[in-house]
Structures are given as C-alpha cells and as structure tokens.
Design a protein around this motif. Structure first.
Motif, mmCIF file in Angstrom:
data_model
loop_
_atom_site.group_PDB
_atom_site.id
_atom_site.type_symbol
_atom_site.label_atom_id
_atom_site.label_comp_id
_atom_site.label_asym_id
_atom_site.label_seq_id
_atom_site.Cartn_x
_atom_site.Cartn_y
_atom_site.Cartn_z
ATOM 1 N N VAL A 98 34.826 51.433 32.624
ATOM 2 C CA VAL A 98 36.438 51.567 32.627
ATOM 3 C C VAL A 98 36.543 51.792 34.323
ATOM 4 C CG1 VAL A 98 38.414 52.623 32.169
ATOM 5 C CG2 VAL A 98 36.960 51.538 30.523
ATOM 6 N N ASP A 99 35.790 53.015 34.823
ATOM 7 C CA ASP A 99 36.190 53.398 36.094
ATOM 8 C C ASP A 99 35.944 52.502 37.015
ATOM 9 O OD1 ASP A 99 36.853 56.110 35.542
ATOM 10 O OD2 ASP A 99 34.824 56.604 35.304
ATOM 11 N N ASP A 100 34.702 51.780 36.890
ATOM 12 C CA ASP A 100 34.532 50.582 37.845
ATOM 13 C C ASP A 100 35.570 49.490 37.784
ATOM 14 O OD1 ASP A 100 32.033 51.939 38.330
ATOM 15 O OD2 ASP A 100 30.571 50.417 37.004
ATOM 16 N N LYS A 101 36.027 49.077 36.695
ATOM 17 C CA LYS A 101 36.899 48.184 36.625
ATOM 18 C C LYS A 101 38.460 48.504 37.377
ATOM 19 C CE LYS A 101 34.963 44.468 34.297
ATOM 20 N NZ LYS A 101 34.885 43.378 34.806
ATOM 21 N N THR A 102 38.841 49.929 37.084
ATOM 22 C CA THR A 102 39.922 50.318 37.652
ATOM 23 C C THR A 102 39.651 50.916 38.977
ATOM 24 O OG1 THR A 102 39.504 52.497 36.703
ATOM 25 C CG2 THR A 102 40.818 50.884 35.395
ATOM 26 N N GLN A 103 38.600 50.975 39.533
ATOM 27 C CA GLN A 103 38.056 51.480 40.965
ATOM 28 C C GLN A 103 38.334 53.118 40.768
ATOM 29 O OE1 GLN A 103 40.293 48.969 43.698
ATOM 30 N NE2 GLN A 103 38.767 47.351 43.339
ATOM 31 N N GLY A 104 37.987 53.756 39.608
ATOM 32 C CA GLY A 104 38.447 55.385 39.472
ATOM 33 C C GLY A 104 39.751 55.652 39.719
ATOM 34 N N LYS A 105 40.769 54.844 39.602
ATOM 35 C CA LYS A 105 42.178 55.224 39.447
ATOM 36 C C LYS A 105 42.433 56.137 38.139
ATOM 37 C CE LYS A 105 46.695 53.152 39.817
ATOM 38 N NZ LYS A 105 47.549 51.887 40.180
ATOM 39 N N TYR A 106 41.767 55.922 37.052
ATOM 40 C CA TYR A 106 42.111 56.654 36.133
ATOM 41 C C TYR A 106 40.914 57.616 35.446
ATOM 42 C CZ TYR A 106 45.792 53.231 36.052
ATOM 43 O OH TYR A 106 46.814 52.550 36.475
#
Length: 64
Positions: free
Chosen positions: A29-37
């Motif tokens: 999830v961090d990879d897909k959201t580029q750490g945004k969340y």
C-alpha cells in the motif's frame, strides 16, 4: 461463529506468518500510494497485529 472468529482460529499458531503478511500488505500500500498515507497504514498494521497476533505484542492473546 462469526467470520472474525473463524479467521482467528485459522491464524492461531501462525503469528509469524500473519505478521509477515500484514507487513507485506502495508508495504505494498505504501508503494502504491508513494508513502502518502504511511501514518494511516502503520496504524492499520498495528491494529491488525493486535487483532490477529504477531509483531511486538506477540505475547498478548488476540482480542475478542
């Protein structure tokens, strides 16, 4: 028996595998959201570890 109880019974005794799965899902999830969340993902991971076992609080039984 609720769905959550069934999941807990299936995962019982496999805390290390559960922890690896929670960690891997959070990283994805961090990879897909580029750490945004990242903060929200970390909180979710901790709640899953508390619920299903694994991680730093491994000695505690899962909450019912």
């Amino acid at each position: 028996m609720s769905m959550m109880d069934k999941i807990k019974s299936m995962l019982k005794g496999h805390e290390s595998q559960t922890d690896k799965g929670v960690e891997k899902a959070g990283d994805m999830v961090d990879d897909k959201t580029q750490g945004k969340y990242k903060g929200q993902v970390d909180t979710g991971q901790e709640k899953l570890r508390d619920e299903f076992g694994g991680g730093p609080g491994q000695d505690r039984p899962p909450q019912t």
